[in-house]
Design an enzyme around this catalytic site. Sequence first.
Site, PDB file in Angstrom:
ATOM      1  N   ASP A 179      18.597 -32.558  78.788  1.00 48.63           N
ATOM      2  CA  ASP A 179      17.188 -33.531  78.980  1.00 48.63           C
ATOM      3  C   ASP A 179      16.863 -32.309  79.063  1.00 48.63           C
ATOM      4  O   ASP A 179      16.400 -30.800  79.212  1.00 48.63           O
ATOM      5  CB  ASP A 179      17.731 -33.863  80.693  1.00 48.63           C
ATOM      6  CG  ASP A 179      16.746 -34.837  80.746  1.00 48.63           C
ATOM      7  OD1 ASP A 179      15.796 -35.257  80.571  1.00 48.63           O
ATOM      8  OD2 ASP A 179      17.143 -35.805  81.898  1.00 48.63           O
TER       9      ASP A 179
HETATM   10  C1  BGC Z   1      14.370 -37.889  82.217  1.00 51.73           C
HETATM   11  C2  BGC Z   1      15.585 -38.762  80.816  1.00 51.73           C
HETATM   12  C3  BGC Z   1      14.568 -39.165  79.613  1.00 51.73           C
HETATM   13  C4  BGC Z   1      13.848 -37.705  79.227  1.00 51.73           C
HETATM   14  C5  BGC Z   1      13.116 -38.195  78.098  1.00 51.73           C
HETATM   15  C6  BGC Z   1      13.191 -36.758  80.999  1.00 51.73           C
HETATM   16  O1  BGC Z   1      12.894 -36.155  82.489  1.00 51.73           O
HETATM   17  O2  BGC Z   1      15.198 -37.450  82.687  1.00 51.73           O
HETATM   18  O3  BGC Z   1      16.099 -39.679  81.356  1.00 51.73           O
HETATM   19  O4  BGC Z   1      15.262 -39.664  78.599  1.00 51.73           O
HETATM   20  O5  BGC Z   1      12.521 -37.091  80.729  1.00 51.73           O
HETATM   21  O6  BGC Z   1      12.091 -38.538  78.402  1.00 51.73           O
END
Ligand code: BGC
Length: 744
Positions: free
Chosen positions: A301
């Site tokens: 993430d």
């Molecule tokens: C979130 C994810 C997301 C990613 C990309 C992160 O901050 O936890 O769920 O897919 O950002 O946008």
Amino acid sequence: MPTPLARTLLPGLILILTLPPVAAQERAAERVEALLAEMTLEEKVGQMTQVTLTAVAAEGDHPRGGVLLDPVRLREAVVERGVGSILNVLGASLSLDGWHELLGEIQRLATSETRLGIPVIYGIDFMHGANYTREGTIFPHNLGLAAAFDRDLVRRAARITSEEAIASGLPWNFSPVGDVGRIPLWPRYYETFGEDPFLAAEMTRAAVEGMEADGRVASTLKHYLAYSGSDVGRDRTPANLTERQVREEYLPPFRAGIEAGARAVMLNSGEIDGEPVHASRYWVTDVLRDELGFKGVVVTDWMDVIFLHTRHRVAPTMKDAVRMAVEAGIDMSMTPYDYAFADLLAELVREGTIPESRVDASVRRILTMKVTTGLLDAPTPDPAARALFAAEASRETARQAARATITLLQNDGVLPLRRGARVFVGGPAAESLTALNGGWTYVWQGTDAFEFPDGVPSLLDAIRSRAAQTTFVPGATFSEPLDIEAAARAAAGADVAVLAVGEDAYAEWVGDIRDLTLPEAQLSLIEAVQATGTPTVLVLVQGRPRTIHRVADRAAAIVMAYTPGMEGAEAIADVLYGEHNPSGRLPFTYPRHPNALDTYDHRYTQTLDTGFDRGRGGFDPQFAFGHGLSYTTFAYRDLLLDRQQVGPGDQVRVHVTVTNTGDRAGADAVLLFTRQHYASLTPPVRRLLGFRKVHLQPGESETITFSVPVRRLAFIGRDGQPRLERGDFDVMVGDLTDTLRVTP
Ligand code: BGC
């Protein structure tokens, strides 16, 4: 244009899709190996790098619906660094044209100006429909969808989402969320399919099936694992759970999603029992890959490799962080702004700390995803796929979905409303499209109303179009009192008051709260309106159960709307006016008090009322898991098991007859529960074993059959493995119970 090498490798997506699965897999593997054999170490670590759009976009303003790229930074990312993936939007969603232009530009560079011509795979968070493409179809968030207890609905919504991703040219979606919503404070609660691991697993499976059905969009199970199990309920904070709990409560949706063919997994930014998941070889390799057999791409993430060093502080240097994450088993790092990950990984390989074969394993998986989504053959968006976008039928499915989610929690008979009734409308959600749609709608936080298409009705509009006479005074914002007295005066002159209260949109940590209580301003508004004596209907537009015990008893009706999406206002009004008979059931336990957050599958000791004079004790939620009323009534009879005694390898069939005993057509979600009488570890008081939605005309009956493998009666033992213990189990539907004996 593809490079000569890529051209020789182009057997055509059509060929892959028409080959029998094993042959297609072999062909894909051959293509991947041929590419891998040509790649330098730098090209490989590039493939393992994912940057965000901001890293390649021009600074300053962008045209509405489009993105201006910075040619220098784009070239650095795509050509010099050879990044495998780019993700995200800038501030706002793109138009279809905007996506096509953006992706066209990126892929032209990737395919014609890099040595091997490997396209970049673009990743997007289409969390509840095509929420980052302007005018895309927007569904309710998962929590509401779970309330419909309808696998097919979830599958169809995911399929439509994938079609609109294809239309946009986006081959990789960061969805579905497989996190189980055990802690309602958690700001991502609305992204979950509720508190029950089995329900969440079934819905995650259906979502993956729908999303992967076409083949051109890879789904991502996130956020592996126990992200939602935070002790304090704030985003990205530790889950101090036992391994047994993790496996019992949080693992099932990931297992189901992998079985259903999800091609990617995104990791939990938090930690389990002191170990950041991004650094956990145990959870990422031993369990995810070796035990669950996941063969796809593991993506980190946002910034999470860096955070091993700067936040979790398990990596003394950034280089240690890279080593730990790669040794744990990640394939791609969402860096998302810089190239330190790639540089340090290459350094670790060159100095012999990480074998190049380890890097190859990741690149192989990334390339496989690029081949199997058809990206290698068709890197740029397919103009013909535009026809898949925002079809009227898709919008109709979103409307059906929104209706199916709405859950009638309380009704003294005031609902359905008469069209002739004079209605007072108040509350901060009455005019808010952002509240109806929640986070991840056109912008990350979902809070920019100007991004919404023209003409989308608010709840106030939808009521006005039905009511003979409507007055409206908001009375409060989501957090501050406004003209509460004026609202009460207007309510006093009406036949009924509809107060739309709850939460405005938020996403991730921005939605952290320290108190689950509905904010004071809204409670005061409700109390003032109730004090007028006008029957008051509360419409709860919210991503989690904000507690309402102060006002619940005096509400004539309570409707839980969750975040129902773009068709939400009409769907709520359809329910208020009886044009749709509600059939949603709560996919979580609605707490009465903010500090009494028991789930429905609690232990018996949690039910004991030891309160003495300190007030009500024990398990005493505002509304139970599975609760949901209808404008008709249903009765259950003849709960029958096809056998009373079963062995571990057996299957038991449970029959029950459901009758619509009222005078309106309606749908009922039949929930099957089980309770183990005695076990070596304290058994929960109930566990969901099955669910089925039935649609019945007045007077109509249907006998439904649940086929349950007996192994589903197992619980996770101390060793982390399922244990099926012999003994007696109650099998329950509504008030009916039968007993099943499991013998060795
Ligand atoms: C979130 C994810 C997301 C990613 C990309 C992160 O901050 O936890 O769920 O897919 O950002 O946008």
